[in-house]
Structures are given as structure tokens and as C-alpha cells.
Write a protein that holds these residues in place. Sequence first.
Motif, PDB file in Angstrom:
ATOM      1  N   PRO A  11       0.775  -1.241   0.000  1.00  0.00           N
ATOM      2  CA  PRO A  11       0.000   0.000   0.000  1.00  0.00           C
ATOM      3  C   PRO A  11       0.804   1.288   0.000  1.00  0.00           C
ATOM      4  O   PRO A  11       0.248   2.347  -0.265  1.00  0.00           O
ATOM      5  CB  PRO A  11      -0.825  -0.115   1.287  1.00  0.00           C
ATOM      6  CG  PRO A  11       0.015  -0.951   2.190  1.00  0.00           C
ATOM      7  CD  PRO A  11       0.706  -1.938   1.294  1.00  0.00           C
ATOM      8  N   LYS A  12       2.095   1.238   0.279  1.00  0.00           N
ATOM      9  CA  LYS A  12       2.842   2.479   0.478  1.00  0.00           C
ATOM     10  C   LYS A  12       4.018   2.622  -0.493  1.00  0.00           C
ATOM     11  O   LYS A  12       5.084   3.088  -0.117  1.00  0.00           O
ATOM     12  CB  LYS A  12       3.353   2.568   1.918  1.00  0.00           C
ATOM     13  CG  LYS A  12       2.258   2.565   2.974  1.00  0.00           C
ATOM     14  CD  LYS A  12       1.374   3.817   2.864  1.00  0.00           C
ATOM     15  CE  LYS A  12       0.300   3.827   3.945  1.00  0.00           C
ATOM     16  NZ  LYS A  12      -0.608   4.996   3.810  1.00  0.00           N
TER      17      LYS A  12
ATOM     18  N   LYS B  61       6.401   4.301  -2.940  1.00  0.00           N
ATOM     19  CA  LYS B  61       6.751   5.712  -3.072  1.00  0.00           C
ATOM     20  C   LYS B  61       7.508   6.012  -4.360  1.00  0.00           C
ATOM     21  O   LYS B  61       7.388   7.091  -4.936  1.00  0.00           O
ATOM     22  CB  LYS B  61       7.608   6.154  -1.877  1.00  0.00           C
ATOM     23  CG  LYS B  61       6.924   6.005  -0.518  1.00  0.00           C
ATOM     24  CD  LYS B  61       5.731   6.937  -0.386  1.00  0.00           C
ATOM     25  CE  LYS B  61       5.117   6.861   1.017  1.00  0.00           C
ATOM     26  NZ  LYS B  61       3.911   7.700   1.137  1.00  0.00           N
TER      27      LYS B  61
ATOM     28  N   ASP C 116      -6.078   6.521   1.414  1.00  0.00           N
ATOM     29  CA  ASP C 116      -5.161   7.635   1.174  1.00  0.00           C
ATOM     30  C   ASP C 116      -4.927   7.780  -0.332  1.00  0.00           C
ATOM     31  O   ASP C 116      -4.561   6.814  -1.009  1.00  0.00           O
ATOM     32  CB  ASP C 116      -3.843   7.347   1.903  1.00  0.00           C
ATOM     33  CG  ASP C 116      -2.872   8.508   1.862  1.00  0.00           C
ATOM     34  OD1 ASP C 116      -3.014   9.385   0.982  1.00  0.00           O
ATOM     35  OD2 ASP C 116      -1.965   8.543   2.717  1.00  0.00           O
TER      36      ASP C 116
ATOM     37  N   ASP D 139      -1.512   6.466  -1.637  1.00  0.00           N
ATOM     38  CA  ASP D 139      -1.028   5.094  -1.512  1.00  0.00           C
ATOM     39  C   ASP D 139      -1.565   4.195  -2.616  1.00  0.00           C
ATOM     40  O   ASP D 139      -2.398   4.604  -3.429  1.00  0.00           O
ATOM     41  CB  ASP D 139      -1.306   4.516  -0.120  1.00  0.00           C
ATOM     42  CG  ASP D 139      -2.776   4.218   0.141  1.00  0.00           C
ATOM     43  OD1 ASP D 139      -3.522   4.001  -0.830  1.00  0.00           O
ATOM     44  OD2 ASP D 139      -3.181   4.184   1.309  1.00  0.00           O
ATOM     45  N   THR D 140      -1.063   2.971  -2.652  1.00  0.00           N
ATOM     46  CA  THR D 140      -1.436   2.004  -3.681  1.00  0.00           C
ATOM     47  C   THR D 140      -2.337   0.904  -3.124  1.00  0.00           C
ATOM     48  O   THR D 140      -2.387  -0.211  -3.664  1.00  0.00           O
ATOM     49  CB  THR D 140      -0.165   1.386  -4.311  1.00  0.00           C
ATOM     50  OG1 THR D 140       0.731   0.977  -3.271  1.00  0.00           O
ATOM     51  CG2 THR D 140       0.543   2.392  -5.194  1.00  0.00           C
ATOM     52  N   MET D 141      -3.038   1.204  -2.051  1.00  0.00           N
ATOM     53  CA  MET D 141      -3.939   0.245  -1.434  1.00  0.00           C
ATOM     54  C   MET D 141      -5.063  -0.136  -2.393  1.00  0.00           C
ATOM     55  O   MET D 141      -5.588   0.696  -3.136  1.00  0.00           O
ATOM     56  CB  MET D 141      -4.541   0.831  -0.151  1.00  0.00           C
ATOM     57  CG  MET D 141      -5.566  -0.059   0.528  1.00  0.00           C
ATOM     58  SD  MET D 141      -4.883  -1.652   1.045  1.00  0.00           S
ATOM     59  CE  MET D 141      -3.876  -1.131   2.433  1.00  0.00           C
TER      60      MET D 141
END
Length: 268
Positions: A25-26, A28, A146, A149-151
Motif C-alpha cells: 500500500p505504500k 513511493k 489515502d 497510496d497504492t492500497m
Amino acid sequence: SLGFIDEDDMSKLENERPGASMVVPKLKDDKEIAANYGIPLKSLQDLKQLIPECPAAELARFLAKRSVSGDVKKGAEKVHEYLAWLRDEVPKFPLSPPGFLPPFRFNGMAKDGSRLLLLIPCVLDPDVEPESYSHDLARSMIKELDRADTMRITVLADTRGHEALGYEGKPIWKLWWHVKALAWTFQSFFPERLQRFVIYPAGDVEMAAFRFAKALFSRETMKRVSAVHKKEGSFALAPPREILQYFELTEILKENQMFFAGLDDSVQ
């Protein structure tokens, strides 16, 4: 095509489907984000130059839309539409009507790292405007996910009615405009957020209803849909145990555990 998991056959696992890998999910780094969404790194970098106020993951999701396919100009148009919606429309959404019951309920995490989103179609009220539900979905997605993020999310769609709880089952044709409004909102403003969509329990009637409704969803979305079979279908007293391949019961919030009664003695 629609994945179909028989209650006596666990061989059709999700790891053979798109969106079935572990969710990180995170992310960057732009290179990792572009790879995660299957888009050219240069397209992401060019779009960042055009719309620097948006996080890279958000730009990448719109570039990954099938109608965009990495095209920077098309991606910019979609992102500007999204930002206008977020800025001008979302703050003006009316409050939910009195007695409104949200059909979507966020929970904890699936085994693959995606967020669990429980969908209870039987709480949809045909007398409530479809926009009330699409607005509620949008608010929930904005609050829980968020933008940077890549969730992704795993949707658990329980086909059963829950009469004992005051939720009567309803045929899909009574909810057509509601389902259409929800599908449009999800696909328009939250692309590439779906990890998988699990329909359960699915008997013959539920499968026929789904085939009736699947025209609302893109082909890419349909690749991430699975139906877990149980011959009783929506009349089943308990969910099929096969859904536990996706999550642990401890990840279900206390207020939602009643929808999983019968899977474990501790869930009542």
C-alpha cells in the motif's frame, strides 16, 4: 470470465487471477508505482509535470484505466475531471436521508494486504435515491483510502437477505439503478482500487442475476470477480467457508460479525 469456486473444489484459487498478488500500500518510488499499475514510467513522469498537485499513485491509477491506456493527454483529462468532482461536487453532497443504512462497511485487512469492504445489498432501499448510496460510497472511499497510496480493496458481497436483522433480500431488477450508480461512481473516480470482488453464496439464481448485471462493469473489472458456490444460494443460513481463504475472521469489525455467523463458534 467470471471465476466460479465450488464449495467442494478449492483448486480455483485467486493467485491465477489479475489483482491477486500481494498488495503493497505504500509504494513511493515512481518506477515501482508505474510497474504496480502496468503503465509506462515516462507517462507517469510526464503527467506529474502537468498535474504536480496530485500524488504519483493517483495519477498512475487514472493512466491505468483501459480507456486511457497510458496516454498522457487522456489521463490528464480524466484527472482534471476527478479533481473538479472532488473540489466542486463532493462538498455539496447532501446528508444521507433519515434512517439511511450504508450497504458498504470497511473492515480490516485481507490476507493479501488489501482492505476488506463488506457489501450487504439487502440493505439497499429501492425507495431511496441511488445517488444517496453512491454519495455514501464516495465519502467512505475518500475517508478510508489515502490518495497517495497504492492500497486496493477486496469486496465481500453477501447475496443473502438478513430478515432477522430487518434486512429483506431483494431481486437485482429492483435495485438496478442503485447498482448502476454505485458501479459508475467506483469505476469513474476510484480506478484500480479493486483487488477482487467475491460474490457469495452463489446458487443458480444468483448467477443468473449476476449475468444480468455484469454489463455495468468493465471487462477488466470482471476479471477480478469470483463467485463462491453454495447450492442454497441467497437462502443459505451461513456464508460458505471457502471465503475464509481471503481473510481471517479477526479482521471483521465487531459490528459486522453478525453477517459471518456460522463460520466460527465465536461469531454470533
